[in-house]
Design a protein around this motif. Structure first.
Motif, PDB file in Angstrom:
ATOM      1  N   ARG A 188       0.849  -1.191   0.000  1.00  0.00           N
ATOM      2  CA  ARG A 188       0.000   0.000   0.000  1.00  0.00           C
ATOM      3  C   ARG A 188       0.888   1.245   0.000  1.00  0.00           C
ATOM      4  O   ARG A 188       2.077   1.182   0.269  1.00  0.00           O
ATOM      5  CB  ARG A 188      -0.908   0.032   1.232  1.00  0.00           C
ATOM      6  CG  ARG A 188      -1.939  -1.057   1.291  1.00  0.00           C
ATOM      7  CD  ARG A 188      -3.137  -0.738   0.430  1.00  0.00           C
ATOM      8  NE  ARG A 188      -4.249  -1.633   0.694  1.00  0.00           N
ATOM      9  CZ  ARG A 188      -5.347  -1.688  -0.035  1.00  0.00           C
ATOM     10  NH1 ARG A 188      -5.478  -0.881  -1.090  1.00  0.00           N
ATOM     11  NH2 ARG A 188      -6.331  -2.515   0.259  1.00  0.00           N
ATOM     12  N   ARG A 226     -10.585  -3.194   7.374  1.00  0.00           N
ATOM     13  CA  ARG A 226      -9.409  -3.892   6.850  1.00  0.00           C
ATOM     14  C   ARG A 226      -8.626  -2.996   5.896  1.00  0.00           C
ATOM     15  O   ARG A 226      -7.390  -2.974   5.909  1.00  0.00           O
ATOM     16  CB  ARG A 226      -9.843  -5.182   6.134  1.00  0.00           C
ATOM     17  CG  ARG A 226     -10.309  -6.269   7.074  1.00  0.00           C
ATOM     18  CD  ARG A 226     -10.455  -7.594   6.354  1.00  0.00           C
ATOM     19  NE  ARG A 226     -11.499  -7.565   5.344  1.00  0.00           N
ATOM     20  CZ  ARG A 226     -12.777  -7.813   5.575  1.00  0.00           C
ATOM     21  NH1 ARG A 226     -13.187  -8.076   6.820  1.00  0.00           N
ATOM     22  NH2 ARG A 226     -13.674  -7.793   4.596  1.00  0.00           N
ATOM     23  N   GLN A 230      -4.819  -1.426   6.693  1.00  0.00           N
ATOM     24  CA  GLN A 230      -3.696  -1.611   5.773  1.00  0.00           C
ATOM     25  C   GLN A 230      -3.021  -0.292   5.427  1.00  0.00           C
ATOM     26  O   GLN A 230      -1.792  -0.185   5.447  1.00  0.00           O
ATOM     27  CB  GLN A 230      -4.165  -2.299   4.483  1.00  0.00           C
ATOM     28  CG  GLN A 230      -4.130  -3.803   4.527  1.00  0.00           C
ATOM     29  CD  GLN A 230      -4.161  -4.416   3.137  1.00  0.00           C
ATOM     30  OE1 GLN A 230      -4.162  -3.712   2.123  1.00  0.00           O
ATOM     31  NE2 GLN A 230      -4.182  -5.730   3.080  1.00  0.00           N
ATOM     32  N   TYR A 233      -0.971   0.731   8.300  1.00  0.00           N
ATOM     33  CA  TYR A 233       0.183  -0.124   8.543  1.00  0.00           C
ATOM     34  C   TYR A 233       1.369   0.244   7.655  1.00  0.00           C
ATOM     35  O   TYR A 233       2.525   0.263   8.113  1.00  0.00           O
ATOM     36  CB  TYR A 233      -0.194  -1.592   8.304  1.00  0.00           C
ATOM     37  CG  TYR A 233       0.966  -2.543   8.477  1.00  0.00           C
ATOM     38  CD1 TYR A 233       1.344  -2.959   9.754  1.00  0.00           C
ATOM     39  CD2 TYR A 233       1.692  -3.011   7.388  1.00  0.00           C
ATOM     40  CE1 TYR A 233       2.423  -3.823   9.938  1.00  0.00           C
ATOM     41  CE2 TYR A 233       2.767  -3.873   7.547  1.00  0.00           C
ATOM     42  CZ  TYR A 233       3.117  -4.279   8.827  1.00  0.00           C
ATOM     43  OH  TYR A 233       4.194  -5.128   8.996  1.00  0.00           O
ATOM     44  N   TRP A 234       1.109   0.539   6.385  1.00  0.00           N
ATOM     45  CA  TRP A 234       2.207   0.771   5.449  1.00  0.00           C
ATOM     46  C   TRP A 234       2.787   2.177   5.539  1.00  0.00           C
ATOM     47  O   TRP A 234       3.906   2.425   5.078  1.00  0.00           O
ATOM     48  CB  TRP A 234       1.746   0.487   4.018  1.00  0.00           C
ATOM     49  CG  TRP A 234       1.586  -0.976   3.789  1.00  0.00           C
ATOM     50  CD1 TRP A 234       0.433  -1.702   3.820  1.00  0.00           C
ATOM     51  CD2 TRP A 234       2.638  -1.918   3.531  1.00  0.00           C
ATOM     52  NE1 TRP A 234       0.685  -3.024   3.587  1.00  0.00           N
ATOM     53  CE2 TRP A 234       2.026  -3.193   3.408  1.00  0.00           C
ATOM     54  CE3 TRP A 234       4.019  -1.816   3.381  1.00  0.00           C
ATOM     55  CZ2 TRP A 234       2.764  -4.344   3.157  1.00  0.00           C
ATOM     56  CZ3 TRP A 234       4.759  -2.964   3.139  1.00  0.00           C
ATOM     57  CH2 TRP A 234       4.131  -4.202   3.022  1.00  0.00           C
ATOM     58  N   GLY A 321      -3.549   0.377  12.638  1.00  0.00           N
ATOM     59  CA  GLY A 321      -2.611  -0.117  11.630  1.00  0.00           C
ATOM     60  C   GLY A 321      -1.277   0.603  11.712  1.00  0.00           C
ATOM     61  O   GLY A 321      -0.210  -0.019  11.587  1.00  0.00           O
ATOM     62  N   PHE A 339      -0.644  -8.079   5.783  1.00  0.00           N
ATOM     63  CA  PHE A 339      -1.071  -6.747   5.336  1.00  0.00           C
ATOM     64  C   PHE A 339      -0.895  -6.554   3.836  1.00  0.00           C
ATOM     65  O   PHE A 339      -1.041  -5.453   3.331  1.00  0.00           O
ATOM     66  CB  PHE A 339      -0.322  -5.670   6.103  1.00  0.00           C
ATOM     67  CG  PHE A 339      -0.776  -5.516   7.518  1.00  0.00           C
ATOM     68  CD1 PHE A 339      -1.836  -4.694   7.841  1.00  0.00           C
ATOM     69  CD2 PHE A 339      -0.164  -6.235   8.535  1.00  0.00           C
ATOM     70  CE1 PHE A 339      -2.279  -4.566   9.149  1.00  0.00           C
ATOM     71  CE2 PHE A 339      -0.587  -6.115   9.855  1.00  0.00           C
ATOM     72  CZ  PHE A 339      -1.646  -5.290  10.158  1.00  0.00           C
ATOM     73  N   THR A 343      -8.249  -6.398   0.235  1.00  0.00           N
ATOM     74  CA  THR A 343      -9.265  -6.105   1.259  1.00  0.00           C
ATOM     75  C   THR A 343     -10.660  -6.049   0.672  1.00  0.00           C
ATOM     76  O   THR A 343     -11.607  -5.759   1.395  1.00  0.00           O
ATOM     77  CB  THR A 343      -8.958  -4.765   1.947  1.00  0.00           C
ATOM     78  OG1 THR A 343      -8.901  -3.717   0.960  1.00  0.00           O
ATOM     79  CG2 THR A 343      -7.636  -4.817   2.667  1.00  0.00           C
TER      80      THR A 343
END
Length: 344
Positions: A188, A226, A230, A233-234, A321, A339, A343
């Protein structure tokens, strides 16, 4: 008189898009290009196993402007780079299978490049729900609000000017020669990272409301959570690479969720921490409710019961995330493969 035509290359990643790939190809054939421009379309298929490859191959046989590019990496960044390696156009336009485009989308991208002199141009990020009621409508309405997005210009349909990032993108070929391709370590946020790289090197990213498209947003709270978990998270991996955030708004959700977690933990031994946790929670709930009222006033009061949940999910899923991403970054760990999954 010369009859030479200039080429614009469309690049698009896909994987398991059986229900959308033909409509996407058909929409591209309806684009009205400026006189003297020829179209080339490279679609990177990430080893689809639902019939997408067969449909795409059939389309390519019937229209030689379309080329299927194999993408064994199966993620967006590897697919885009595979397409870039084969693209012949002097201008590169990235497009997405799940987005619908105005018939002059490419023409307006080309005009914005010429008008702005930018290294990358794009339009606003406009969400369209799968259905006009219920959760899909609430998710799309909240997405479009600048209050939910922390003031991001990308939600402003009329804005024309410099921005930190744009939806999708259109680049002169020279931009990739100057700044490189997409970071294949990122599942991502490869768009944000590339735009941050451009701006850090003194380049310009430009948004134009004349570049019109609509993106089909997620349809359920679970899909939304979700997706934004993501995205969150990235983001730390992008920040680690560049030593900075593209914008303060990328940090705010993680800071809030982290602070609340610390206060909740400390509340087991401190009444002051408990009071702080409850106060921040109350202030956030009031802010969410006020934002929900603003969104509902524009999008329809029928959405109000669902909007607080949706707005909270945007922020809290992104924040959670981000914390997971920072935990892996600070421990020097490789990104969690979980991850990297789709999604939708």
């Amino acid at each position: 008189m010369s009859t030479a035509r200039r080429t614009v290359s469309v690049i698009a990643p896909c994987r398991n898009e059986q229900g959308h790939i033909v409509d996407f190809c058909r929409a591209l054939t309806a684009q009205h290009l400026p006189e003297g421009m020829a179209l080339e379309v490279l679609i990177a298929d990430g080893r689809s196993d639902d019939g997408t490859r067969e449909l795409l191959d059939d389309w390519c046989r019937r229209d030689d402007r379309f080329v299927r590019v194999d993408n064994p990496g199966r993620i967006v960044s590897t697919g885009l780079n595979r397409c870039l390696a084969q693209a012949r156009g002097e201008v590169i336009v990235r497009m997405d299978i799940h987005t619908r485009y105005a018939s002059d989308y490419i023409a307006q991208c080309l005009a914005a490049l010429q008008r702005s002199g930018a290294d990358n141009v794009g339009g606003p990020w406009v969400a369209q729900p799968a259905t006009p009621e219920g959760w899909p409508a609430a998710i799309a309405a909240a997405f479009q609000s600048r209050w939910v997005a922390g003031g991001a210009r990308s939600r402003d349909r009329a804005y024309e000017g410099e921005v930190d990032t744009v939806y999708l993108g259109c680049w002169p070929r020279a931009s990739f020669q100057r700044y490189g391709g997409f970071d294949e370590q990122l599942v991502r946020n490869q768009d944000d990272e590339h735009n941050l790289r451009i701006r850090a090197a003194g380049g310009k990213v430009w948004q134009s409301g004349r570049i019109r498209s609509v993106y089909q947003s997620r349809s359920t709270p679970g899909q939304l959570a979700r997706q934004w978990r993501q995205y969150g998270y990235w983001k730390p991996f992008v920040m680690r690479k560049h030593g900075q955030a593209a914008s303060w708004r990328h940090l705010a959700p993680g800071v809030f969720v982290g602070l609340q977690g610390l206060l909740l933990l400390a509340s087991t031994v401190s009444d002051h921490a408990l009071a702080g946790f409850l106060t921040l929670t109350l202030l956030y709930l009031l802010a969410v409710l006020a934002t929900a009222l603003l969104v509902a006033r524009e999008a329809g009061w029928r959405l109000l019961p669902r909007l607080p949940v949706v707005i909270g999910l945007y922020h809290l899923a992104y924040g959670a995330g981000s914390l997971q991403g920072w935990a892996d970054v600070l421990r020097g760990r490789e990104p969690d493969p979980a991850f990297g999954r789709l999604t939708r």
